[in-house]
Scaffold this motif. Structure first.
Motif, short mmCIF file in Angstrom:
data_model
loop_
_atom_site.label_atom_id
_atom_site.label_comp_id
_atom_site.label_asym_id
_atom_site.label_seq_id
_atom_site.Cartn_x
_atom_site.Cartn_y
_atom_site.Cartn_z
N GLY B 195 14.50 60.04 19.19
CA GLY B 195 13.26 59.28 19.14
C GLY B 195 12.86 59.13 17.70
O GLY B 195 13.61 59.55 16.79
N SER B 196 11.71 58.53 17.46
CA SER B 196 11.37 58.22 16.07
C SER B 196 11.12 59.48 15.25
O SER B 196 11.42 59.53 14.06
CB SER B 196 10.19 57.26 16.00
OG SER B 196 9.17 57.66 16.85
N PHE B 199 14.49 60.87 14.30
CA PHE B 199 15.13 59.95 13.35
C PHE B 199 14.57 60.16 11.95
O PHE B 199 15.32 60.31 10.98
CB PHE B 199 14.93 58.49 13.78
CG PHE B 199 15.43 57.52 12.75
CD1 PHE B 199 16.78 57.22 12.66
CD2 PHE B 199 14.56 56.95 11.83
CE1 PHE B 199 17.25 56.36 11.68
CE2 PHE B 199 15.02 56.08 10.84
CZ PHE B 199 16.37 55.79 10.77
N MET B 200 13.26 60.18 11.83
CA MET B 200 12.67 60.30 10.49
C MET B 200 12.98 61.64 9.85
O MET B 200 13.05 61.76 8.64
CB MET B 200 11.16 60.06 10.54
CG MET B 200 10.75 58.62 10.75
SD MET B 200 11.63 57.40 9.73
CE MET B 200 11.05 57.82 8.08
N LYS B 201 13.17 62.68 10.67
CA LYS B 201 13.50 63.98 10.12
C LYS B 201 15.01 64.10 9.86
O LYS B 201 15.47 65.11 9.33
CB LYS B 201 13.05 65.09 11.06
CG LYS B 201 11.53 65.19 11.20
CD LYS B 201 10.89 65.67 9.90
CE LYS B 201 9.39 65.57 9.96
NZ LYS B 201 8.75 65.79 8.65
N GLY B 202 15.77 63.13 10.32
CA GLY B 202 17.21 63.17 10.11
C GLY B 202 17.90 64.29 10.86
O GLY B 202 18.89 64.86 10.39
N LEU B 203 17.36 64.62 12.04
CA LEU B 203 17.93 65.74 12.80
C LEU B 203 18.88 65.25 13.88
O LEU B 203 18.63 64.20 14.51
CB LEU B 203 16.80 66.55 13.44
CG LEU B 203 15.92 67.33 12.47
CD1 LEU B 203 14.72 67.93 13.19
CD2 LEU B 203 16.73 68.42 11.77
N ASP B 271 7.26 69.99 9.59
CA ASP B 271 8.27 70.04 8.53
C ASP B 271 9.31 71.12 8.80
O ASP B 271 9.37 72.13 8.11
CB ASP B 271 7.60 70.24 7.17
CG ASP B 271 7.21 68.91 6.55
OD1 ASP B 271 7.81 67.89 6.94
OD2 ASP B 271 6.33 68.89 5.68
N PHE B 272 10.10 70.90 9.82
CA PHE B 272 11.27 71.76 10.09
C PHE B 272 10.89 73.22 10.38
O PHE B 272 11.51 74.14 9.85
CB PHE B 272 12.26 71.69 8.92
CG PHE B 272 12.65 70.30 8.54
CD1 PHE B 272 13.61 69.63 9.28
CD2 PHE B 272 12.06 69.64 7.48
CE1 PHE B 272 13.99 68.33 8.95
CE2 PHE B 272 12.42 68.34 7.15
CZ PHE B 272 13.40 67.69 7.88
N ARG B 316 15.58 81.81 9.68
CA ARG B 316 15.33 81.37 8.30
C ARG B 316 16.52 80.57 7.78
O ARG B 316 17.18 80.94 6.82
CB ARG B 316 15.06 82.58 7.41
CG ARG B 316 13.69 83.17 7.63
CD ARG B 316 13.54 84.49 6.95
NE ARG B 316 13.70 84.38 5.50
CZ ARG B 316 13.63 85.41 4.67
NH1 ARG B 316 13.41 86.62 5.14
NH2 ARG B 316 13.78 85.25 3.38
N LEU B 317 16.80 79.50 8.44
CA LEU B 317 17.95 78.66 8.11
C LEU B 317 17.50 77.20 8.22
O LEU B 317 16.47 76.92 8.82
CB LEU B 317 19.08 78.91 9.12
CG LEU B 317 19.78 80.27 9.04
CD1 LEU B 317 20.69 80.46 10.24
CD2 LEU B 317 20.59 80.37 7.76
N PRO B 318 18.27 76.29 7.64
CA PRO B 318 17.97 74.88 7.87
C PRO B 318 17.90 74.61 9.37
O PRO B 318 18.64 75.22 10.16
CB PRO B 318 19.16 74.17 7.22
CG PRO B 318 19.63 75.11 6.17
CD PRO B 318 19.40 76.49 6.72
N GLN B 321 20.80 74.46 11.78
CA GLN B 321 21.62 75.67 11.86
C GLN B 321 20.88 76.84 12.49
O GLN B 321 21.50 77.81 12.92
CB GLN B 321 22.03 76.11 10.45
CG GLN B 321 23.08 75.25 9.80
CD GLN B 321 23.41 75.80 8.43
OE1 GLN B 321 23.37 76.99 8.19
NE2 GLN B 321 23.71 74.91 7.50
#
Lengths: 330, 428
Positions: B195-196, B199-203, B271-272, B316-318, B321
């Protein structure tokens, strides 16, 4: 206009005022960089560390050059030689570097959000030099500067971004900059690489280059990310070039004075025809590289100022200045 | 020995009532109710001060770190967390290391659980050996060892032939198969919902249709085999009409949802924030509302914590991951009470989904206030507000998305078989 951000993690966090502040200051650095002697002391005594967890020659060089021209001490760290290969976590790498008291970290990482994570753990300013498919803010800013210099404005334009949108952080950051500055954004590509949900975000989506390029002021080509293609997103490169490669015929649908951009490195014959890439009247690809250095200088200069203002109040730091036209930036 | 829980508001999910009264407990079992008269002179009387008394929560799908990951959660800490959260029966997941796929490991598991906690632990065992999706587990022997249901947890059995055999074989023992409806190819490596936002988070993202596909396949095979099937979590609106059709057709099916998919949406990831990474990923607000509606209509009959302890390092990872899952034994009741406070679910309806339905689905004799059933009950105040501090959780892992959030509702006392295991006796 003041610049308040501590980090540059993405365009999403920037105000229109901050974007224009960066572009205005970068303009002055463009002139500065064309002088025979290119040395300034805006970042004198500051330490800049470039950490690239994903290989990139041009972006890393551009940041290195920008830092050096501003007088910073610049260090490069590449993932290939780092202790990440020995199993150290991203956080530990961040903490280790932080202990060396750098003033600026420039970070590229293959995972979306990794730069945000790292920025949470350090005391210095962090610049995102590209994280996964998420953002690449300095690329979008240098693209905006290139467009503004060529078109005389950076609002009310129609810009087509073409190709592998799905895997492109450049496309996302550009979309954010261009929409924040009130331009129309079109995205063109096959359905497998251009999600249709983009229309929800105020973007026009096309699957035909001929239709999508009609009347546009700027044609932005993206690199086909061969290494990021999971599964079969396109049947073959030749079919892709046939449908979406920018050639003279397709470009003829754009405005006569439309400019052609590409973030590099190019795959000639896959997404762009060599003759267009080399056409100095249409292609601004070399100019983008030049603007890249200026924009990065502006960003680093501004971030170092906010750091001075926010952390060293009352200290003896002299008022910040830089050699070329500081009066343009209040 | 008689215990009288006097002056309470009794939440009866079965009768769909909330009424003032007292609950009388004899020898660990519910012996009756009265509305205030005399009690036997030797009875211990606890004044509930008008607070709410409900059947203890029966939580299907709890992950405990034992064996294999005791640094994330042990039976002892999980038991303390469950008691503090009003959960009196935890139905555990077999996705341990090694997996619970043989009777010897399961017997050891049950013994360890009994020694470590007073909360009832009812284990599920794997549906296939090693959760590999290839060979059927020893469902007969595992049932004898105490397995109440069979599940490969978040690994759907990919091969339809194997799944058919698993369902047919489990039916023979009258055992429930707990599935994870998800197309394995579409959902591979996904960290967010397509979804949008993603998409915007590039996940990397999974389209919602992956869940519907998994559900439709499983339900077709359930219809074919006649087996009993419970979908562990439904999370997207598309699944609800599919589930409703299966219920209307009279199949032996049911569905659950996690507390997180009922109370959070994908935008909470912001934010992630990796504490909001769960599996399946958080969905859109429309989907969340559809899940709440489905619970109120009874199409989704079970609410679970899907308690999944993860240590700090694995979070505590991206984002892509980082490990999935959240601890929720202590937050399930206060978080789901949001649906009560918002007017979406009455208290009896909430406890039907938390206690009565899951117990009945597994054939357990609890989750009710009926005479003769075990006195597994909780006393709670649905209104008391507090800000959650994750470091005060009793779970060994602190990965909760509700950290620093305002919640309302707290468990005051928890009883298992009439014995108080959380509350005044434990220093509160």
């Amino acid at each position: 206009m003041t610049f308040l951000s501590r980090h540059l993690l993405g365009i999403g966090h920037l105000s229109v005022g901050e974007i224009l502040t960066i572009l205005d200051l970068a303009e002055t650095y463009v002139e500065f960089n064309r002088r025979p002697t290119k040395h300034d002391a805006a970042l004198a005594g500051k330490t800049q560390i470039n950490i690239f967890f994903e290989n990139s020659t041009r972006t890393q060089m551009s940041f290195e050059l920008a830092g050096k021209r501003l007088g910073a001490d610049v260090m490069n760290m590449n993932a290939g030689t780092s202790s990440l290969r020995k199993g150290e976590s991203l956080i530990d790498t961040a903490l280790t570097l932080n202990a060396m008291r750098p003033d600026l970290l420039v970070v590229r990482h293959p995972d979306s959000g990794a730069v945000n994570l790292l920025a949470d753990k350090v005391n210095c300013s962090v610049i995102n030099a590209g994280d996964g498919n998420h953002e690449h803010p300095t690329q979008a800013l240098l693209d905006a500067l290139t467009i503004r210099r060529r078109k005389g404005k950076i609002h009310g334009l129609t810009v087509a971004i073409c190709g592998d949108i799905l895997h492109s952080r450049v496309a996302r950051s550009n979309m954010l900059v261009l929409s924040k500055l009130h331009n129309r954004v079109r995205m063109i590509g096959p359905a497998t690489l251009v999600p249709r949900i983009l229309t929800e975000l105020g973007v026009e989506v096309f699957d035909s280059m001929q239709e999508g390029l009609r009347g546009v002021d700027v044609v932005m080509m993206l690199r086909l990310q061969r290494e990021r293609m999971t599964g079969a997103s396109i049947p073959s490169f030749r079919e892709y070039f046939h449908l979406y490669g920018l050639d003279v015929e397709k470009l003829s649908h754009a405005r006569q004075d439309a400019i052609v951009m590409h973030p590099g490195p190019m795959n000639r014959g896959v997404e762009i025809d060599g003759t267009i890439a080399d056409d100095i009247n249409r292609s601004v690809i070399q100019e983008q590289v030049e603007m890249g250095v200026a924009v990065r200088m502006a960003v680093m200069d501004l971030l170092s100022r906010t750091r001075v203002e926010s952390t060293d109040n009352g200290s003896d730091s002299a008022p910040k200045r830089h050699a070329a036209g500081s009066e343009t930036v209040p | 020995m008689t215990l009288v829980l006097a002056n309470a508001m009794l939440v009866d999910p079965e009768a769909d009532t909330v009424s003032a009264g007292s609950l009388i407990v004899k020898d660990g079992k519910i012996a009756g109710r009265d509305s205030g008269g005399e009690h036997p002179s030797d009875a211990e009387v606890i004044d509930c001060n008008g607070k709410f008394l409900a059947p203890g929560i029966v939580d299907i799908g709890v992950k405990i770190g034992e064996p294999g990951e005791r640094h994330k959660e042990s039976f002892r800490t999980a038991g303390q967390a469950a008691a503090a959260g009003g959960i009196t029966t935890i139905v555990t997941r077999p996705d341990t290391n090694p997996p619970l796929d043989n009777p010897e490991t399961l017997e050891f598991y049950v013994r360890k659980a009994r020694a470590a906690t007073a909360v009832r632990v009812r284990p599920m065992a794997t549906l296939t050996k090693g959760r590999q999706g290839k060979e059927i587990s020893e469902i007969g022997l595992l049932s004898d060892a105490g397995a109440v249901a069979f599940s490969d947890c978040d690994l759907p059995v990919r091969d339809a032939r194997t799944m058919t055999r698993c369902l047919a074989y489990a039916k023979q023992f009258g055992k429930l198969v707990v599935g994870h409806p998800q197309d394995p190819d579409l959902s591979a490596n996904a960290a967010a919902t397509a979804g949008s936002f993603a998409f915007m988070k590039g996940l990397p993202a999974v389209p919602p249709v992956a869940e519907r596909m998994g559900l439709e396949r499983d339900l077709a095979l359930v219809e074919f085999t006649g087996a009993g099937y419970h979908a562990d979590q439904l999370t997207v609106a598309d699944s609800i009409s599919v589930m409703e059709r299966a219920l209307d057709a009279g199949l032996d099916v049911s569905a659950g949802v996690s507390v997180h998919h009922l109370t959070l949406n994908e935008l909470d990831v912001s934010d992630f924030r990796t504490f909001f990474k769960v599996k399946p990923p958080l969905r859109s607000e429309e989907d969340r509302q559809a899940m709440v509606h489905a619970v109120s209509k009874g199409i989704i009959s079970v609410i679970s914590s899907m308690h999944t302890p993860q240590d700090e390092e694995s979070k505590r990872l991206p984002f892509a991951q980082a490990a999935s899952g959240a601890v929720a034994l202590e937050t399930t009741l206060p978080a789901t009470l949001r649906l009560h406070h918002s007017g979406d679910l009455s208290l009896p309806a909430l406890f039907r989904a938390l206690s009565f339905n899951p117990a009945r689905r597994l054939g357990l004799n609890c989750g009710r206030l009926a005479v003769g059933t075990p006195a597994d009950v909780i006393l709670f105040d649905p209104d008391v507000p507090f800000v959650l501090d994750r470091f005060k959780l009793k779970s060994k892992s602190k990965n909760t998305p509700f950290d620093n959030q305002l919640l309302q509702g707290r468990v005051l006392r928890t009883f298992v078989a009439g014995k108080e295991i959380h509350g005044s006796c434990c220093g509160f």
